[in-house]
Write an enzyme that holds these catalytic residues in place. Structure first.
Site, mmCIF file in Angstrom:
data_model
loop_
_atom_site.group_PDB
_atom_site.id
_atom_site.type_symbol
_atom_site.label_atom_id
_atom_site.label_comp_id
_atom_site.label_asym_id
_atom_site.label_seq_id
_atom_site.Cartn_x
_atom_site.Cartn_y
_atom_site.Cartn_z
ATOM 1 C CG ASP A 1 -2.151 0.947 0.937
ATOM 2 O OD1 ASP A 1 -2.080 1.764 -0.003
ATOM 3 O OD2 ASP A 1 -3.162 0.854 1.667
HETATM 4 C C1 BGC Z 1 -4.979 3.323 -0.115
HETATM 5 C C2 BGC Z 1 -5.047 2.281 -1.224
HETATM 6 C C3 BGC Z 1 -4.845 2.953 -2.545
HETATM 7 C C4 BGC Z 1 -3.512 3.693 -2.537
HETATM 8 C C5 BGC Z 1 -3.178 4.391 -3.831
HETATM 9 C C6 BGC Z 1 -3.757 4.204 -0.212
HETATM 10 O O1 BGC Z 1 -3.860 5.303 0.626
HETATM 11 O O2 BGC Z 1 -5.024 2.688 1.129
HETATM 12 O O3 BGC Z 1 -6.271 1.597 -1.187
HETATM 13 O O4 BGC Z 1 -4.908 2.012 -3.573
HETATM 14 O O5 BGC Z 1 -3.549 4.661 -1.513
HETATM 15 O O6 BGC Z 1 -3.940 5.510 -4.025
#
Ligand code: BGC
Length: 723
Positions: free
Chosen positions: A236
């Protein structure tokens, strides 16, 4: 049979320099890695998210590019999809999402989110499917397959046990092994073993003491060794913290939110660590293998690039699929004396009250935000359905206060700020102060709007209230403070029902709300999750009887938050450490065990017609069974019913839930028509996770098979013996 690319992978790997390999294992842009042009390896391009392909960002900053070419089809959220209880719909939604992803030139779509809804207040529940692992599994598999038919990778997130937003980067989620295996992992396990997902996203939180992206038990032992996963694990954004730990476990790509790409843990610090002999280059090779394997599968490398699908976005077919899914996601919670549908013929005037009748939701929620090509609001949907002969009078009814102006930072950057820092706390205090100063003014506005709405309701025969939540509450990065309806809606609803007892209540929201103050009094209650660009039309079609509702709740709606197990054990929404003390007793498993009556139970959803269940047959073979039930539409309208099959273990050597969902099937029936529905139960459907033997065990003995229209509405049952 899938092609074997191992030889080509080794050939390429042999030609890559250390620097080139390092370029491939970390972000070189907010949503891409570095490619290796001389060897024909392209950068890996990803995009959020679950409800459509997110707008285009600048490579290094959280600034949207701002062109007009990134408006897209806005799909139903996963909670809406789950409410359809329809595997075909999940497959089709996947196809739409995959085709749009490829059409926008991306390789990986950061979806679906399949975390278990452990507590109704989790800010991201709207992005997730259910409190029940079987429902998640049955819908996630076709969804992923549909996405990946388009030569793009699904990135199933967030692995694992990421069920709260509070302190999301640092909270240590403590889960015992049986609970992990029975509740929190099955969706991911099915994504790997049944749907062959090409990628997975490691979650932000720690799991039993180690960050998920650096977690050897989770990634090395369970994912790679036990499940045999050979796809790519992407972190993540900002989920990696330590170079050596991340390098030496089965995480492949580090992504983050800052523009200092060379300083990422798996960038310069990794090179240094290899040079100093602290990390061996072979661990980077393993990551590169996993990335290349995915690239081959996606036809990104080699001769097969010519065969790669081109995708397409914003097609009329996509919109049609989205509309059909939205229609099936509407849940009729209550319909006393056939209050609904409203007859539109001859209807002269109707009052529509509530901000959610006209509010747009696609552009919020966090990384799930979408630049929708369009979004039909409930108000527009009603006007489209009714036409020009009916006067539709709209009143907002409740007041949504102005928000404090956002600073310069993009919310995504801000959401990862250290929430414990003094600076952050000062900012929150400032915000609260800002809001307090406006309280008197807001109360006045609320009063004015309420009075106007009540007057209107008293003067109209037909009144439809459309309220609920919005992405101020259903949002990434923070959990809801309580389960109450915001903006003074409870008071308004009571006043409306007093002024006009026929008022129909419709809610648009991503997670359950308390309905105690009006549940008994209201004659009709309709529930919609955020259901995509056609959601307002779908709701209107249900209200006016063009569509017979067939959605069912994928989660329990508690009477009040205090009834939830997490509210009782106090193990939700805390900073630092959260222990899943309730174990496997999540959602209906808990309500049934403690005999707590929910407001609306898991699997509940009414229809404008009625269904009769008969002739249950269960044929057992060893430790598997096939359940057949005959369902008849006994009413006057065509409609669909989801037959839910639950299994109860009657003589277990361990504590087991009263019953658990193990399969379901949705059938469409003309009036009078009847059909046989078959649900197959595998050995695993009778099993629990045995922590001594370290595997799922289906004990011989008696089991009860229950078929019904919801967890509380069991129509047929039969006791069988498993050998
Ligand atoms: C989120 C993810 C997301 C990623 C990219 C993170 O803050 O938890 O679900 O895919 O950002 O935007």
């Amino acid at each position: 049979m899938e092609k074997n690319f191992e030889k080509q992978i080794e050939d390429l790997l042999g030609q890559l320099t250390l620097d080139e390999k390092i370029g491939m294992v970390h972000g070189a842009g907010l949503f891409r890695t570095e490619g290796v042009e001389r060897l024909g390896i392209p950068p890996l391009k990803s995009s959020d998210g679950p409800m459509g392909v997110r707008n285009e960002f600048d490579n290094a900053h959280w600034i949207t590019v701002g062109t007009t070419d990134d408006y897209v089809s806005y799909l139903p959220s996963n909670s809406a999809l789950a409410a359809t209880w329809n595997k075909e719909r999940a497959k089709e939604a996947g196809r739409v999402l995959g085709e749009e992803t490829r059409g926008r030139g991306k390789d990986v779509i950061l979806a679906p989110g399949i975390n278990i809804k452990r507590d109704p207040l989790c800010g991201r529940n709207f992005e997730y499917m259910s409190e029940d692992p079987k429902l998640v599994e049955e819908l996630a598999v076709p969804l992923i397959e549909g996405i990946q038919e388009n030569d793009v990778a699904a990135c199933v997130k967030h692995f694992a046990a990421n069920s709260q937003e509070t302190d999301r980067l640092w909270v240590d989620t403590v889960v015992d092994e049986r609970t992990l295996r029975e509740i929190y992992l099955p969706g991911f396990e099915a994504a790997v073993k049944k749907a062959d997902t090409y990628s997975l996203m490691g979650a932000y939180n720690l799991l039993n003491g180690a960050h998920c992206c650096e977690n050897k038990v989770l990634l090395d032992q369970i994912l790679r060794k036990e499940w045999g996963y050979d796809g790519t694990v992407i972190s993540d954004w900002g989920g990696v913290h330590k170079t050596k730990e991340a390098a030496e476990c089965s995480l492949d790509v580090e992504m983050s939110i800052t523009d200092n790409f060379d300083e990422y843990a798996l960038a310069d610090p990794l090179r240094e660590a290899v040079k100093k002999g602290e990390v061996s280059e072979s661990s980077i090779d393993e990551k590169v293998r996993n990335i290349l394997r995915m690239m081959f599968r996606l036809k990104m490398i080699g001769e097969q690039t010519l065969e790669r699908k081109a995708g397409a976005y914003n097609t009329p077919e996509h919109r049609q699929t989205i509309l059909e899914t939205a229609r099936e996601s509407v849940v009729l919670l209550k319909n006393k004396n056939g209050r609904l549908p409203i007859k539109k013929e001859g209807l002269k005037k109707i009052a529509v009250i509530g901000c959610n009748a006209e509010q747009i939701h696609s552009n919020g929620g966090g990384s799930a935000e979408i630049k929708a090509l369009y979004e039909i609001s409930p108000l527009m949907g009603m006007k489209m359905t009714l036409g020009g002969n009916t006067e539709v009078v709209f009143a907002r009814g409740y007041y949504i206060p102005e928000r404090e102006p956002e600073g310069e930072a993009n919310w995504q950057e801000a959401s990862l700020e250290d929430q414990k820092s003094e600076e952050y706390k000062a900012k929150i205090r400032e915000k609260e102060e800002w809001e307090k100063q406006r309280e008197a003014e807001n109360a006045l506005k609320r009063k004015e709007l309420l009075e106007e709405a009540v007057k209107l309701a008293a003067s109209c025969e037909e009144v439809i209230f459309v309220g609920g939540l919005d992405h101020e509450f259903d949002i990434e990065g923070r959990d809801r403070p309580d389960m109450k309806l915001p903006y003074g809606q409870e008071e308004l609803i009571e006043a409306l029902l007093n002024a006009n007892p026929n008022t129909v209540l419709a809610f648009v929201a991503g997670s359950p709300i308390e309905m105690n103050r009006f549940r008994d009094k209201a004659k009709a209650i309709v529930w919609c999750y955020y259901a995509g660009m056609e959601s307002g039309k779908a709701l209107a079609e249900v209200l006016f009887g063009k569509i017979n509702p067939s959605g069912k709740l994928p989660e329990t709606f508690a009477m009040k938050y205090e009834d939830c197990v997490t509210a009782k054990n106090g193990e939700f929404g805390k900073e630092g450490r959260v222990e899943f003390k309730e174990g496997i007793y999540v959602g209906y498993r808990y309500f049934e065990k403690e005999k707590i009556e929910p407001a609306f139970c898991f699997g509940h959803g009414l229809s404008y017609t009625e269904f009769a269940y008969k002739d249950m047959e269960v044929s057992v073979q060893g430790k598997t069974a096939e359940v057949t039930v005959s369902v008849q539409n006994t009413g006057k309208l065509a409609g669909a019913e989801t037959v839910q099959v639950y299994v109860a273990d009657k003589e277990a050597s361990v504590d087991r839930p009263i019953k658990e969902l193990k399969g379901f099937s949705k059938v469409f029936l003309e009036p009078g028509e009847s059909r046989k529905v078959t649900v197959s139960l595998a050995e695993r459907d009778f099993a629990f996770y045995d922590t001594d033997q370290k595997e799922f065990v289906a004990e011989a003995g008696e089991f009860e098979i229950l078929a019904g229209a919801s967890a509380a509405d069991i129509r047929l049952k039969q006791t069988i013996a498993i050998g």
